[in-house]
Design a protein around this motif. Structure first.
Motif, PDB file in Angstrom:
ATOM      1  N   ASP A 164       0.824  -1.210   0.000  1.00  9.77           N
ATOM      2  CA  ASP A 164       0.000   0.000   0.000  1.00  9.77           C
ATOM      3  C   ASP A 164       0.861   1.264   0.000  1.00  9.77           C
ATOM      4  N   TYR A 165       1.962   1.227  -0.738  1.00  4.47           N
ATOM      5  CA  TYR A 165       2.880   2.376  -0.768  1.00  4.47           C
ATOM      6  C   TYR A 165       2.190   3.596  -1.398  1.00  4.47           C
ATOM      7  N   THR A 166       2.668   4.764  -1.002  1.00  5.08           N
ATOM      8  CA  THR A 166       2.117   6.022  -1.524  1.00  5.08           C
ATOM      9  C   THR A 166       2.922   6.487  -2.739  1.00  5.08           C
ATOM     10  N   THR A 167       2.388   7.516  -3.403  1.00  2.00           N
ATOM     11  CA  THR A 167       3.102   8.106  -4.548  1.00  2.00           C
ATOM     12  C   THR A 167       4.456   8.644  -4.105  1.00  2.00           C
ATOM     13  N   GLU A 168       4.486   9.272  -2.929  1.00  2.00           N
ATOM     14  CA  GLU A 168       5.750   9.829  -2.420  1.00  2.00           C
ATOM     15  C   GLU A 168       6.754   8.717  -2.126  1.00  2.00           C
ATOM     16  N   GLN A 169       6.277   7.581  -1.620  1.00  2.00           N
ATOM     17  CA  GLN A 169       7.179   6.465  -1.332  1.00  2.00           C
ATOM     18  C   GLN A 169       7.716   5.848  -2.616  1.00  2.00           C
ATOM     19  N   ARG A 170       6.929   5.855  -3.681  1.00  2.00           N
ATOM     20  CA  ARG A 170       7.443   5.363  -4.966  1.00  2.00           C
ATOM     21  C   ARG A 170       8.557   6.277  -5.481  1.00  2.00           C
ATOM     22  N   VAL A 171       8.382   7.579  -5.269  1.00  2.00           N
ATOM     23  CA  VAL A 171       9.433   8.529  -5.664  1.00  2.00           C
ATOM     24  C   VAL A 171      10.721   8.237  -4.895  1.00  2.00           C
ATOM     25  N   LEU A 172      10.600   7.948  -3.607  1.00  2.00           N
ATOM     26  CA  LEU A 172      11.777   7.613  -2.800  1.00  2.00           C
ATOM     27  C   LEU A 172      12.419   6.316  -3.294  1.00  2.00           C
ATOM     28  N   ALA A 173      11.587   5.334  -3.655  1.00  2.00           N
ATOM     29  CA  ALA A 173      12.108   4.064  -4.169  1.00  2.00           C
ATOM     30  C   ALA A 173      12.858   4.280  -5.474  1.00  2.00           C
TER      31      ALA A 173
END
Length: 653
Positions: free
Chosen positions: A457-466
């Motif tokens: 359930d990752y967020t858009t911001e967490q995908r950017v960090l990934a």
């Protein structure tokens, strides 16, 4: 010596006859040989059977000098089997103006410098100083005296002393007046365009002598007998062949629509002035004094944004001042005033970094020909300057600039890009199947990384960090730096750290515990999650780091190419960057391998190389064929276990 008569010229050319190796250098009015600058003279150096080095300078077009026709010298040079240059690409551009024919049998000592130790300066004078104690201070002082007249006070003191010795009484005031008159008459500042042959002839001849000596030194260092553990010759031959390709790309250049670019510049200047007028009407308190806002003043902008408008400051400069950098203002870009300031910054960047230098450098055929070098980076990737054609922004960054680049009549301009090159090479080198499988299957590696590190359930911001981790982990990103990426948001938050991270002494830190709540602790936890997701990548990074530390260098996949970590030019070895060196160096060599075979792709002309992208002029409707042929070459030269692919996109559309 400087050639100053027809007899000297004939004798020098006769001495050159029969030489097996000759060093060649040129002097010119400037650095833009494909635009307005012209060649001024040619210097050569060679050995006779006695072992003595002969060097001379032939003036061709110096003002107020005796100049000579180059035909005799060019004919003599043509008979010499091997030509030595220091930065061949520049000298070829100068020599082309007088009819010099390039020969593939050449050597470039600048390339040799870089290949032996990519960390050291590759310039001729610094190299000569390091190897033989040569001192260029005298030459620099001489040129400086020509370019800048002596100070009036020094000249006045000299005149006063001379007069005193001659028994003439001269007041200091009169000496100063005479010095001013003398400076105006006798000391007219010169430039490279106005140097006479006498000004620089001896120094030019010295340069070729140093180039020849450097060739001898490098030849002995790179031979298999001298260094049986490190064989450079195959890599040297490859790099020399690449200089030929690089010169052709530079000479071709990329065409621009100058009228369109000038129109966009006028519009950008008008909009920039409009914003300055609007923001400039605001008044801020600076040190207790009210003053109109100056958009070029960081202090004024900080007072406007954070005091007048009451917005929160998320970022500070190294000195502790409130930052108004783009990254600091972007969290507030929905604010009308901040949006105008950010637009002003983009316009200022477009004008200073793109419109003005590009328009200034338009040459014959409406083309811009920048400087490209393969010896200005430690990894081997190309560097571009004056203007930098590798930073042309995409439409999403600064709109309008790319569309000013146009193809020749009857052609189309296409970019062929190595898709996800870094991630593919990282996966191949580390044998990390968890990374290669989604890439080859066409799935999003960034989404899968985010799911593994942050949960499904990752967020858009967490995908950017990934995504940032996928591209930045091999650079050795640490918790404190990664915490800054998290803090950038959205939402924007301050970087917090506990005493564990404030401790500078490692032994002291080992006795402490992380709080697990501050932002740096959170960043460290995310990094550890990434390491658990890709354990083979971590193992390979550690292996390469240890190998670099033990041996001082690591090999790249091209025989004779090495990344050096302990050398005279590397004072602070960053062993942790070994993985990145292999990745970046590997991609650079793949691109070189493809470029070396572009002759196999008919009706496609290389105009630019922008990192992982080849920008080419192709016939209408032929882009698919060119992509297929490039992909075929890529399959043959790819040394990695993961497939590399070219994608295509039309430029300026």
């Amino acid at each position: 010596m400087l050639i100053e008569s027809d007899e000297q010229y004939e004798d020098a050319v006769a001495l050159l006859a029969g030489a097996e190796v000759v060093a060649v250098d040129t002097e010119s009015t400037g650095l833009h040989m494909h635009q307005e600058d012209v060649i001024r003279g040619i210097s050569v150096a060679f050995r006779r059977v006695t072992g003595n080095i002969y060097s001379f300078y032939v003036p061709l077009s110096h003002p107020n000098s005796l100049n000579f026709e180059p035909r005799q010298l060019l004919a003599a040079l043509k008979a010499v089997p091997l030509h030595i240059f220091h930065h061949a690409i520049f000298d070829w551009g100068a020599l082309a103006q007088v009819g010099y024919e390039r020969n593939r049998n050449f050597y470039d000592t600048q390339v040799g410098n870089w290949l032996l130790d990519e960390n050291l300066p590759t310039g001729l004078k610094p190299t000569a100083a390091r190897l033989w104690g040569e001192n260029e201070a005298e030459e620099q002082a001489h040129l400086k005296s020509l370019m800048k007249p002596p100070a009036l006070s020094l000249l006045a003191d000299e005149l006063w002393s001379v007069a005193l010795l001659g028994g003439v009484r001269l007041t200091k005031k009169r000496a100063l007046e005479m010095a001013r008159e003398s400076q105006e008459i006798l000391h007219v500042p010169k430039t490279w365009a106005t140097f006479t042959a006498e000004d620089i002839g001896v120094y030019a001849a010295k340069d070729t002598e140093l180039t020849l000596r450097l060739y001898d030194y490098q030849f002995s260092r790179t031979s298999e007998v001298a260094r049986p553990d490190v064989i450079y010759r195959p890599a040297m031959e490859r790099e020399l062949a690449f200089q030929w390709v690089l010169y052709d790309m530079i000479a071709t250049g990329v065409r621009v629509d100058v009228d369109k670019m000038r129109g966009q510049r006028v519009a950008a200047e008008a909009r920039k002035e409009e914003i300055e007028a609007a923001i400039g009407s605001e008044v801020v308190d600076i040190g207790g004094q009210e003053t109109a806002v100056n958009l070029r003043s960081s202090r004024h902008l900080a007072a406007l944004v954070y005091d007048n408008w009451g917005l929160e400051c998320f970022e500070h400069t190294g000195s502790g001042a409130r930052s108004v950098a783009r990254s600091a203002l972007e969290p507030h870009e929905t604010h009308e005033g901040v949006a105008a300031i950010l637009e002003h910054k983009r316009l200022a960047k477009a004008l200073s970094a793109f419109y003005e230098p590009l328009i200034e450098r338009v040459g014959p055929g409406g083309r811009v020909r920048g400087h490209f070098s393969s010896t200005r980076t430690v990894t081997g990737r190309l560097a571009s300057s004056d203007p930098n054609l590798q930073t042309i922004p995409r439409e999403t960054t600064i709109a309008g600039i790319r569309e000013c680049f146009v193809p020749a009549e009857g052609k189309e301009l296409w970019g062929f890009d190595l898709d996800q090159a870094e991630l593919r090479v990282i996966a191949a080198i580390s044998k990390e199947t968890a990374m290669s499988e989604p890439i080859l299957a066409g799935r999003s590696i960034h989404s899968e990384t985010a799911a593994s590190v942050f949960g499904p359930d990752y967020t858009t911001e967490q995908r950017v960090l990934a995504k940032g981790l996928n591209f930045g982990f091999c650079y050795g990103v640490q918790a404190k730096r990664f915490a800054a990426s998290i803090a950038a948001g959205p939402p924007r938050v301050p970087v917090t750290m506990c005493d564990y991270w404030r401790a500078f002494d490692w032994e002291e830190r080992r006795k402490m515990r992380q709080c697990r709540e501050c932002l740096v602790c959170r960043a460290d936890s995310i990094l550890k999650g990434y390491e658990r997701t890709y354990p083979r990548l971590v193992s390979m990074m550690n292996y390469l780091k240890d190998r670099a530390k033990d041996r001082g260098y690591i090999p790249l996949h091209i025989k004779g190419r090495w990344r050096h970590f302990r050398s005279p030019g590397n004072r602070y070895p960053r062993y942790y960057s070994a993985m990145n060196g292999v990745v970046q160096g590997g991609i650079a060599e793949v691109m070189k391998s493809v470029m070396l075979r572009l002759g196999e792709v008919p009706d496609a002309t290389l105009c630019l190389q922008v990192h992982d992208e080849l920008v080419m002029e192709v016939a209408p409707g032929e882009a698919d064929r060119v992509q297929e042929q490039l992909s075929g070459i890529l399959r043959e030269v790819n040394p990695f276990s993961v497939e590399l692919v070219f994608t295509k996109k039309q430029w300026g559309v």
